[in-house]
Design a protein around this motif. Structure first.
Motif, PDB file in Angstrom:
ATOM      1  N   UNK A 145      28.740  44.196  45.308  1.00  0.00           N
ATOM      2  CA  UNK A 145      29.930  43.405  44.948  1.00  0.00           C
ATOM      3  C   UNK A 145      29.847  41.974  45.484  1.00  0.00           C
ATOM      4  N   UNK A 146      29.165  41.801  46.626  1.00  0.00           N
ATOM      5  CA  UNK A 146      28.979  40.445  47.163  1.00  0.00           C
ATOM      6  C   UNK A 146      28.183  39.602  46.175  1.00  0.00           C
ATOM      7  N   UNK A 147      27.230  40.231  45.506  1.00  0.00           N
ATOM      8  CA  UNK A 147      26.450  39.488  44.502  1.00  0.00           C
ATOM      9  C   UNK A 147      27.350  39.039  43.350  1.00  0.00           C
ATOM     10  N   UNK A 148      28.266  39.915  42.928  1.00  0.00           N
ATOM     11  CA  UNK A 148      29.190  39.521  41.842  1.00  0.00           C
ATOM     12  C   UNK A 148      30.035  38.319  42.301  1.00  0.00           C
ATOM     13  N   UNK A 152      30.022  34.608  40.577  1.00  0.00           N
ATOM     14  CA  UNK A 152      31.292  34.046  40.070  1.00  0.00           C
ATOM     15  C   UNK A 152      31.473  32.621  40.582  1.00  0.00           C
ATOM     16  N   UNK A 153      31.231  32.441  41.896  1.00  0.00           N
ATOM     17  CA  UNK A 153      31.403  31.098  42.492  1.00  0.00           C
ATOM     18  C   UNK A 153      30.451  30.103  41.831  1.00  0.00           C
ATOM     19  N   UNK A 154      29.189  30.487  41.715  1.00  0.00           N
ATOM     20  CA  UNK A 154      28.170  29.576  41.159  1.00  0.00           C
ATOM     21  C   UNK A 154      28.499  29.211  39.707  1.00  0.00           C
ATOM     22  N   UNK A 155      28.832  30.223  38.917  1.00  0.00           N
ATOM     23  CA  UNK A 155      29.117  29.944  37.497  1.00  0.00           C
ATOM     24  C   UNK A 155      30.370  29.069  37.356  1.00  0.00           C
ATOM     25  N   UNK A 156      31.376  29.327  38.204  1.00  0.00           N
ATOM     26  CA  UNK A 156      32.607  28.523  38.124  1.00  0.00           C
ATOM     27  C   UNK A 156      32.357  27.085  38.587  1.00  0.00           C
ATOM     28  N   UNK A 157      31.485  26.936  39.593  1.00  0.00           N
ATOM     29  CA  UNK A 157      31.180  25.585  40.099  1.00  0.00           C
ATOM     30  C   UNK A 157      30.675  24.670  38.994  1.00  0.00           C
ATOM     31  N   UNK A 158      29.891  25.246  38.085  1.00  0.00           N
ATOM     32  CA  UNK A 158      29.220  24.419  37.075  1.00  0.00           C
ATOM     33  C   UNK A 158      29.687  24.695  35.651  1.00  0.00           C
ATOM     34  N   UNK A 164      29.473  37.298  33.208  1.00  0.00           N
ATOM     35  CA  UNK A 164      28.990  38.211  34.255  1.00  0.00           C
ATOM     36  C   UNK A 164      29.307  39.640  33.829  1.00  0.00           C
ATOM     37  N   UNK A 165      28.241  40.406  33.573  1.00  0.00           N
ATOM     38  CA  UNK A 165      28.374  41.777  33.087  1.00  0.00           C
ATOM     39  C   UNK A 165      27.955  42.696  34.241  1.00  0.00           C
ATOM     40  N   UNK A 166      28.901  43.142  35.034  1.00  0.00           N
ATOM     41  CA  UNK A 166      28.563  43.981  36.194  1.00  0.00           C
ATOM     42  C   UNK A 166      28.020  45.312  35.698  1.00  0.00           C
ATOM     43  N   UNK A 167      26.772  45.610  36.083  1.00  0.00           N
ATOM     44  CA  UNK A 167      26.085  46.803  35.586  1.00  0.00           C
ATOM     45  C   UNK A 167      25.769  47.741  36.750  1.00  0.00           C
ATOM     46  N   UNK A 168      25.227  48.901  36.381  1.00  0.00           N
ATOM     47  CA  UNK A 168      24.938  49.931  37.381  1.00  0.00           C
ATOM     48  C   UNK A 168      26.216  50.272  38.158  1.00  0.00           C
ATOM     49  N   UNK A 169      27.279  50.367  37.400  1.00  0.00           N
ATOM     50  CA  UNK A 169      28.594  50.741  37.950  1.00  0.00           C
ATOM     51  C   UNK A 169      28.611  52.262  38.093  1.00  0.00           C
ATOM     52  N   UNK A 170      29.027  52.728  39.259  1.00  0.00           N
ATOM     53  CA  UNK A 170      28.925  54.174  39.507  1.00  0.00           C
ATOM     54  C   UNK A 170      30.272  54.887  39.579  1.00  0.00           C
ATOM     55  N   UNK A 171      31.344  54.152  39.885  1.00  0.00           N
ATOM     56  CA  UNK A 171      32.627  54.823  40.131  1.00  0.00           C
ATOM     57  C   UNK A 171      33.794  53.861  39.863  1.00  0.00           C
ATOM     58  N   UNK A 172      35.022  54.391  39.787  1.00  0.00           N
ATOM     59  CA  UNK A 172      36.154  53.525  39.413  1.00  0.00           C
ATOM     60  C   UNK A 172      36.411  52.376  40.381  1.00  0.00           C
ATOM     61  N   UNK A 173      36.113  52.551  41.669  1.00  0.00           N
ATOM     62  CA  UNK A 173      36.358  51.443  42.606  1.00  0.00           C
ATOM     63  C   UNK A 173      35.455  50.247  42.318  1.00  0.00           C
ATOM     64  N   UNK A 179      37.041  43.703  38.806  1.00  0.00           N
ATOM     65  CA  UNK A 179      38.193  43.054  38.164  1.00  0.00           C
ATOM     66  C   UNK A 179      38.844  42.072  39.143  1.00  0.00           C
ATOM     67  N   UNK A 180      38.927  42.454  40.431  1.00  0.00           N
ATOM     68  CA  UNK A 180      39.532  41.558  41.435  1.00  0.00           C
ATOM     69  C   UNK A 180      38.689  40.292  41.619  1.00  0.00           C
ATOM     70  N   UNK A 181      37.374  40.473  41.574  1.00  0.00           N
ATOM     71  CA  UNK A 181      36.471  39.322  41.774  1.00  0.00           C
ATOM     72  C   UNK A 181      36.486  38.400  40.554  1.00  0.00           C
ATOM     73  N   UNK A 182      36.676  39.008  39.376  1.00  0.00           N
ATOM     74  CA  UNK A 182      36.675  38.190  38.159  1.00  0.00           C
ATOM     75  C   UNK A 182      35.402  38.320  37.342  1.00  0.00           C
TER      76      UNK A 182
END
Ligand code: E4P
Length: 215
Positions: A145-148, A152-158, A164-173, A179-182
């Motif tokens: 999640x830190x990578x996400x 997000x910060x880098x893409x928003x900066x520029x 950002x397509x978060x992949x290898x998602x394993x569970x609802x959390x 979603x919280x990160x954006x």
């Protein structure tokens, strides 16, 4: 946030589509093999079958690792259906291929991304989507999640338009935290999407309402 399902299983794709919350599908060679889809002709037909179920983007991965091979494969995949997004691995020739496809107006998903630097390169090459694998990072004791958050910060900066397509998602959390990160998109197995539905207080509350309705 868009919801993609991460599978090549047609029944699961239909189930998610019927739920009314599906925005697309991601596949990879391992998911295709899991469904027993073998041989080039069957693989291409399966992608078309998936495209005919959903209304959003469908990622289909190249298996070549050289520029010419990726271009040839990707162009053939893109011709299959307007919903196809060519999924390209984050390797040197993959970055070049993403740039080429972008110039041709072909959508791409840069896959196997495990660092912010890789995500920056994918955006500079013009990828439509970048796929950081959060579960696989968690598996090696690194917070996915830190990578996400970093991307997000880098893409928003520029103002990069790469989603950002978060992949290898394993569970609802994972989904909730993304979603919280954006994150723009999550791709998850049906089990993780369906798990968002569940709450014991919903079940007990409904049971009580139904029992009271009979009184
Ligand atoms: C991404 O598009 C991949 O198909 C996928 O999310 C990989 O997930 P896994 O780590 O569960 O195999």
């Amino acid at each position: 946030m868009k919801f993609f399902i991460d599978t090549a299983n047609l029944a699961q794709i239909k189930e998610a589509q019927d739920l009314g919350v599906l925005d697309g599908v991601t596949t990879n060679p391992s998911l295709m093999a899991k469904e027993g889809i073998k041989g080039q002709e069957n693989i291409l037909k399966h992608y078309v079958d998936i495209c005919n179920i959903v209304t959003g983007d469908v990622s289909a991965e190249v298996i070549s690792t050289d520029f010419d091979g990726m271009v040839k494969e990707g162009e053939a995949l893109a011709k299959l259906h307007p919903r196809i997004v060519v999924k390209v691995p984050m390797i040197k020739d993959g970055v070049k291929a993403i740039k080429y496809f972008t110039e041709q107006g072909i959508k791409t998903n840069c896959t196997l991304v495990f660092s912010a630097g890789q995500a920056l390169l994918a955006a500079k090459a013009g990828a439509s989507y970048v796929s950081p694998f959060i579960g696989r990072l968690d598996d090696v004791s690194t917070d996915g999640l830190t990578l996400i958050e970093d991307i997000r910060i880098i893409y928003d900066n520029y103002g990069y338009e790469t989603e950002i397509l978060a992949a290898s998602v394993r569970h609802p959390m994972h989904i909730i935290e993304c979603a919280k990160i954006g994150a723009d998109v999550i791709t998850a197995p049906l089990s993780a999407i369906a798990a968002l539905l569940k709450h014991p207080l919903t079940d007990s509350g409904l049971a009580q309402f139904l029992a009271d309705a009979k009184k």
